[in-house]
Design a protein around this motif. Structure first.
Motif, PDB file in Angstrom:
ATOM      1  N   ALA A 152       7.037 -47.540  32.765  1.00  0.00           N
ATOM      2  CA  ALA A 152       5.778 -47.313  34.011  1.00  0.00           C
ATOM      3  C   ALA A 152       5.298 -48.813  34.235  1.00  0.00           C
ATOM      4  N   LEU A 153       4.653 -49.430  33.529  1.00  0.00           N
ATOM      5  CA  LEU A 153       4.146 -50.283  34.571  1.00  0.00           C
ATOM      6  C   LEU A 153       5.467 -51.451  35.429  1.00  0.00           C
ATOM      7  N   LEU A 154       6.149 -51.833  34.411  1.00  0.00           N
ATOM      8  CA  LEU A 154       7.200 -53.021  34.982  1.00  0.00           C
ATOM      9  C   LEU A 154       7.856 -52.358  36.202  1.00  0.00           C
ATOM     10  N   PRO A 155       8.570 -50.828  35.732  1.00  0.00           N
ATOM     11  CA  PRO A 155       9.306 -50.452  36.776  1.00  0.00           C
ATOM     12  C   PRO A 155       8.324 -49.978  38.388  1.00  0.00           C
ATOM     13  N   THR A 156       6.967 -50.276  38.711  1.00  0.00           N
ATOM     14  CA  THR A 156       5.914 -49.683  39.527  1.00  0.00           C
ATOM     15  C   THR A 156       5.962 -51.366  39.804  1.00  0.00           C
ATOM     16  N   GLY A 157       5.896 -52.713  39.662  1.00  0.00           N
ATOM     17  CA  GLY A 157       5.297 -53.858  40.052  1.00  0.00           C
ATOM     18  C   GLY A 157       7.127 -54.804  40.126  1.00  0.00           C
ATOM     19  N   ILE A 158       8.151 -53.654  39.741  1.00  0.00           N
ATOM     20  CA  ILE A 158       9.366 -54.142  40.227  1.00  0.00           C
ATOM     21  C   ILE A 158       9.581 -53.260  41.173  1.00  0.00           C
ATOM     22  N   GLY A 159       9.653 -52.051  41.410  1.00  0.00           N
ATOM     23  CA  GLY A 159       9.874 -51.139  42.548  1.00  0.00           C
ATOM     24  C   GLY A 159       9.056 -51.777  43.839  1.00  0.00           C
ATOM     25  N   LEU A 160       7.850 -52.017  43.426  1.00  0.00           N
ATOM     26  CA  LEU A 160       6.971 -52.382  45.330  1.00  0.00           C
ATOM     27  C   LEU A 160       7.996 -53.738  45.217  1.00  0.00           C
ATOM     28  N   VAL A 161       8.186 -54.908  44.440  1.00  0.00           N
ATOM     29  CA  VAL A 161       8.783 -55.924  44.788  1.00  0.00           C
ATOM     30  C   VAL A 161      10.501 -55.256  45.833  1.00  0.00           C
ATOM     31  N   LEU A 162      10.878 -54.435  45.175  1.00  0.00           N
ATOM     32  CA  LEU A 162      12.472 -53.858  45.582  1.00  0.00           C
ATOM     33  C   LEU A 162      12.280 -53.509  46.812  1.00  0.00           C
ATOM     34  N   ALA A 163      11.724 -52.400  46.806  1.00  0.00           N
ATOM     35  CA  ALA A 163      11.077 -51.634  47.731  1.00  0.00           C
ATOM     36  C   ALA A 163      10.634 -51.764  48.937  1.00  0.00           C
TER      37      ALA A 163
END
Length: 295
Positions: A85-96
């Motif tokens: 949850a936490l890592l994908p949210t951080g990475i997803g924010l940057v990628l998105a």
């Protein structure tokens, strides 16, 4: 001349609305509420699935709290929240942000690649990553190639690194879902806000924290809700990659439900673990939604 008939001011009967939702309520009760109630009932008994059950009250729930293996399983699930949850949210924010705001060729291809893990069955993902993590797998080959051969190990058999290794797989899978959700939210932000920020001298980092991040609060709450649920109820990935081992270093509540019900014959204990996990999932996600609403 006769007066026209007066229309009733009472409106439609509440029973009409109930009639519309009744089929969905019946299906929900049959496939969700009844099994959940049955699990609560079974959790109050000591039963092996074959012989007569013995009523033990809350004894199985006391075991959930006092049994070291069960406490460790719930602790492992909390660790997986970081990776799922936490890592994908951080990475997803940057990628998105990059995939939505950047002007570059091939963006549809990159979006497809990022989302691809979501369309692959978790069993297939588990088998593939088990081969990658093998002592003679690609992960160790890559480490040896870059001069880090001393770090190579049997990742899924190492008591220290087995759980983080499984967590990395969860990060890889969930990042695509989070990225797509956040891309949908970022695409709704008016370009005028970014233009005004640039006129004020704001750079990309300030734009991200002043405009992008506050504008996707709802999407972040949805992403955290879905990924936290995935972290807490994960079973197939653990079953395929480690089987809960080495020892019980990667055991999680969902795996303990299976292990106790079908291997150890402790159906009542398994039901208590399942009910406890359901309550925790509900409480965690309720907290996530409440925090998202307040902000």
């Amino acid at each position: 001349m006769a007066d026209p008939p007066r229309r009733s001011r009472l409106g439609p009967s509440p029973w009409h609305a109930l009639a519309y939702v009744a089929p969905a309520l019946v299906v929900y009760a049959a496939f969700v509420l009844y099994p959940l109630g049955r699990a609560v009932h079974l959790s109050l008994f000591d039963w092996d699935g074959l012989t007569l059950a013995t009523f033990v009250g809350l004894g199985n729930y006391v075991e959930v709290v006092t049994d070291g293996d069960l406490r460790a399983a719930f602790g492992h699930a909390l660790v997986l929240i970081v990776f799922f949850a936490l890592l994908p949210t951080g990475i997803g924010l940057v990628l998105a942000t990059l995939l939505t705001r950047a002007r570059m060729r091939g963006l549809p291809f990159f979006r497809t690649v990022v989302f691809l893990p979501q369309v692959v069955a978790m069993v297939v993902v588990g088998v593939a990553w088990r081969q990658l993590y093998a002592p003679d797998g690609s992960v160790n080959d890559l480490l040896t190639l870059v001069g880090l051969g001393g770090v190579a190990r049997a990742w899924l058999g190492d008591p220290v690194f087995a759980l983080p290794a499984v967590g990395v797989v969860g990060t890889w899978v969930q990042t695509g879902l989070v990225t797509v959700l956040l891309m949908a939210g970022i695409s709704r932000i008016p370009d005028q806000l970014y233009e005004a920020a640039r006129l004020d001298g704001a750079g990309p980092v300030r734009e991200f924290f002043a405009i992008t991040l506050p504008s996707v609060r709802a999407e972040i709450a949805v992403a955290l809700t879905l990924t936290v649920i995935a972290a807490l109820k994960t079973f197939d990935l653990i079953y395929i990659t480690t089987g809960g081992g080495p020892g019980n270093r990667t055991s999680v509540p969902s795996f303990e439900v299976y292990n106790r019900a079908f291997r150890l014959g402790e159906v009542g204990s398994a039901a208590a673990v399942g009910v406890t996990l359901t309550v925790i999932i509900f409480a965690v996600n309720l907290a996530v939604v409440r925090i998202g609403e307040r902000r």
